[in-house]
Scaffold this active site. Structure first.
Site, PDB file in Angstrom:
ATOM      1  N   THR A  54       0.816  -1.206   0.000  1.00 51.33           N
ATOM      2  CA  THR A  54       0.000   0.000   0.000  1.00 51.33           C
ATOM      3  C   THR A  54       0.852   1.259   0.000  1.00 51.33           C
ATOM      4  OG1 THR A  54      -1.861   1.096   1.099  1.00 51.33           O
ATOM      5  CG2 THR A  54      -0.165   0.154   2.514  1.00 51.33           C
ATOM      6  N   GLN A  96      -0.958   4.061   7.073  1.00 50.92           N
ATOM      7  CA  GLN A  96      -0.653   3.160   5.960  1.00 50.92           C
ATOM      8  C   GLN A  96       0.640   2.402   6.178  1.00 50.92           C
ATOM      9  OE1 GLN A  96      -3.064   2.544   3.477  1.00 50.92           O
ATOM     10  NE2 GLN A  96      -4.067   3.677   5.132  1.00 50.92           N
ATOM     11  N   HIS A 156       0.469  -1.161   7.669  1.00 50.63           N
ATOM     12  CA  HIS A 156       0.110  -2.350   6.908  1.00 50.63           C
ATOM     13  C   HIS A 156       1.282  -3.289   6.700  1.00 50.63           C
ATOM     14  CE1 HIS A 156      -4.056  -1.924   5.566  1.00 50.63           C
ATOM     15  NE2 HIS A 156      -3.857  -0.635   5.463  1.00 50.63           N
ATOM     16  N   GLU A 178      -1.797   5.294  -4.641  1.00 52.57           N
ATOM     17  CA  GLU A 178      -3.002   4.533  -4.331  1.00 52.57           C
ATOM     18  C   GLU A 178      -3.979   5.427  -3.565  1.00 52.57           C
ATOM     19  OE1 GLU A 178      -4.289   0.487  -1.871  1.00 52.57           O
ATOM     20  OE2 GLU A 178      -2.315   1.385  -1.549  1.00 52.57           O
ATOM     21  N   HIS A 179      -3.456   6.096  -2.537  1.00 53.49           N
ATOM     22  CA  HIS A 179      -4.241   7.033  -1.730  1.00 53.49           C
ATOM     23  C   HIS A 179      -3.588   8.408  -1.791  1.00 53.49           C
ATOM     24  CE1 HIS A 179      -4.406   3.031   0.369  1.00 53.49           C
ATOM     25  NE2 HIS A 179      -5.710   3.251   0.248  1.00 53.49           N
ATOM     26  N   ASP A 215     -10.751   3.333   3.957  1.00 53.08           N
ATOM     27  CA  ASP A 215     -10.496   1.919   4.224  1.00 53.08           C
ATOM     28  C   ASP A 215     -11.734   1.212   4.762  1.00 53.08           C
ATOM     29  OD1 ASP A 215      -7.872   1.918   3.372  1.00 53.08           O
ATOM     30  OD2 ASP A 215      -7.039   2.313   5.362  1.00 53.08           O
ATOM     31  N   GLU A 228      -8.559  -2.661 -48.286  1.00 49.78           N
ATOM     32  CA  GLU A 228      -7.875  -3.611 -47.401  1.00 49.78           C
ATOM     33  C   GLU A 228      -7.686  -4.976 -48.058  1.00 49.78           C
ATOM     34  OE1 GLU A 228     -10.007  -3.685 -43.695  1.00 49.78           O
ATOM     35  OE2 GLU A 228      -9.433  -1.637 -43.177  1.00 49.78           O
ATOM     36  N   HIS A 274     -15.631  -9.209 -47.666  1.00 46.43           N
ATOM     37  CA  HIS A 274     -16.354  -8.358 -46.727  1.00 46.43           C
ATOM     38  C   HIS A 274     -17.410  -7.541 -47.474  1.00 46.43           C
ATOM     39  CE1 HIS A 274     -13.155  -9.412 -43.986  1.00 46.43           C
ATOM     40  NE2 HIS A 274     -13.646  -8.640 -43.019  1.00 46.43           N
TER      41      HIS A 274
END
Length: 435
Positions: A241, A263, A266, A332-333, A366, A420, A425
């Site tokens: 984190t 954080q 963690h 992340e945060h 969280d 093409e 097609h």
């Protein structure tokens, strides 16, 4: 304490700014061989491999891989009233916020008889991973399950590692929250083996393959997710984190220090970064950071994280440069605690989730904000999004043309297919008008 990166008096190029970003010394590619071996064991030997891996990596051998329904029900019965109430409130908030993430179907009329419809179709089956390790994460059960339910996923399987402290059962709080959410397909398996089991299925325990795997985990979980892409979808290769706080001298130094530590708690590889244009404010934060780090329960883990190469104090000339650094970091945060937060917010492009103002700490996200806490780590926010209801949805286009509408665009198709060198097609269109 936090090492210092001083950007004052400099204006690095975007590439130069990226080179200055602090990162943890983790390398998912280094874990690929080990993860591949673990996944191959599960593919060859099924439940026996998963049980052996639990014994090898988690220090306990579960009685069975599939968690009995009676165990889930008993865990819910034994859940404390306080935790149950908190879980119910969090579920309600996440469910409401997730509902806003489901796009509405759209119909585009391009002409008479020419219609393209856009719909969002949920995957039918998903595998949700909830890690064990240093903490128990009932909140991650909610953050994974609720968006999948809101998206309309019909079949949800959940995995969490067996716990030696609970005689080989998954953590009872994890089991209880799964039961509270109505999830009855739960497996005691962890790490790369669990990801492989979700991707390929395990016939001898009735585990059918899934279409998408989500949830955080360690470097081996991230490596396993990389390996199974192409067999199943994934959310992201989640790693340690991180939090980045942009603050000026109007912020509360103690609040900022507390948030950085929240954080770092963690994991030893968690990143805590403060970006400020005020050296005096930075000094106040460092003082409070030291005091709080020494006083908190997981002090050793916190100190290792904030003293690691992934954490830093970044001094900048102004908040414009602070935003530039944050965009390069791709947190992340991201917290914004400045006098004019909206001006800084307007400059932010890359972040998993953004917390604005001194009363919007990351801890709120969280648990109880209603936002999802499964977010891109390691700079992945520069190109990826966090988990949401949209993670479990696939856009599908439905084309409805009648004869007149097709006739109108037939020359366009003929010209492009000829250019093409794919004449069949064009012929598939003209064949309809040759009768």
């Amino acid at each position: 304490m936090l090492r210092t990166i001083d950007l004052r008096g400099t204006r690095p190029t975007p590439a130069g700014m990226l080179a200055l970003v602090p990162r943890a010394a983790t390398d998912v590619s280094a874990a690929l061989d080990a993860a591949r071996t673990i996944i191959d064991e599960v593919r060859r030997h099924g439940a026996a491999a998963l049980l052996d891996q639990s014994e090898r990596f988690d220090g306990v051998r579960p009685a069975a891989v599939r968690v009995p329904a009676s165990e889930l029900a008993a865990a819910l019965d034994e859940l404390s009233p306080e935790v149950r109430t908190a879980a119910v409130q969090t579920i309600e908030r996440v469910r409401a916020a997730s509902a806003a993430q489901v796009p509405s179907s759209q119909t585009t009329v391009l002409g008479d008889g020419a219609v393209v419809e856009q719909r969002w179709q949920p995957v039918a089956r998903v595998g949700l991973y909830v890690p064990g390790g240093k903490a128990v994460y009932p909140s991650s059960v909610i953050m994974n399950v609720v968006p999948a339910q809101v998206a309309g996923v019909r079949s949800i399987a959940l995995a969490s590692p067996a716990q030696s402290g609970f005689d080989g059962r998954i953590h009872p709080t994890i089991a209880a929250i799964a039961a509270l959410l109505g999830i009855d397909e739960v497996y005691a398996m962890g790490g790369a083996g669990a990801i492989g089991a979700f991707a390929y299925g395990v016939e001898d325990v009735g585990l059918a393959p899934v279409q998408r795997v989500t949830g955080p985990g360690n470097v081996y979980v991230a490596a396993a997710k990389r390996l199974v892409q192409g067999v199943t979808g994934i959310d992201a290769e989640a790693g340690p984190t991180d939090i980045l706080v942009i603050a000026d001298d109007s912020a509360d130094a103690d609040f900022v220090a507390a948030d950085l530590i929240s954080q770092a708690e963690h994991d030893e590889l968690a990143a805590s970064v403060l970006v400020t244009d005020s050296p005096a404010f930075a000094a106040r934060v460092l003082e409070r950071l030291g005091a709080r780090a020494r006083a908190t329960k997981h002090s050793e883990r916190v100190l290792t994280a904030i003293e690691g190469p992934q954490s830093a104090l970044v001094l900048v000339d102004d908040l414009e440069q602070a935003a530039d650094f944050a965009n390069a970091f791709g947190p992340e945060h991201l917290e914004i605690q400045v006098r004019d937060p909206e001006a800084t917010l307007a400059r932010i492009e890359n972040a998993g989730a953004i917390f604005v103002g001194e009363f919007s700490p990351v801890s709120l996200g969280d648990y109880a904000a209603g936002s999802n806490h499964v977010l891109p780590t390691g700079g992945q926010a520069r190109y990826a999004a966090g988990l949401s209801a949209a993670t479990f949805l696939r856009p599908q286009q439905i084309v409805r043309y009648d004869e007149g509408a097709l006739r109108e665009v037939a020359p366009v198709i003929a010209a492009l297919s000829a250019e093409e060198d794919l004449p069949a097609h064009g012929e598939a269109v003209t064949a309809r008008f040759e009768r």
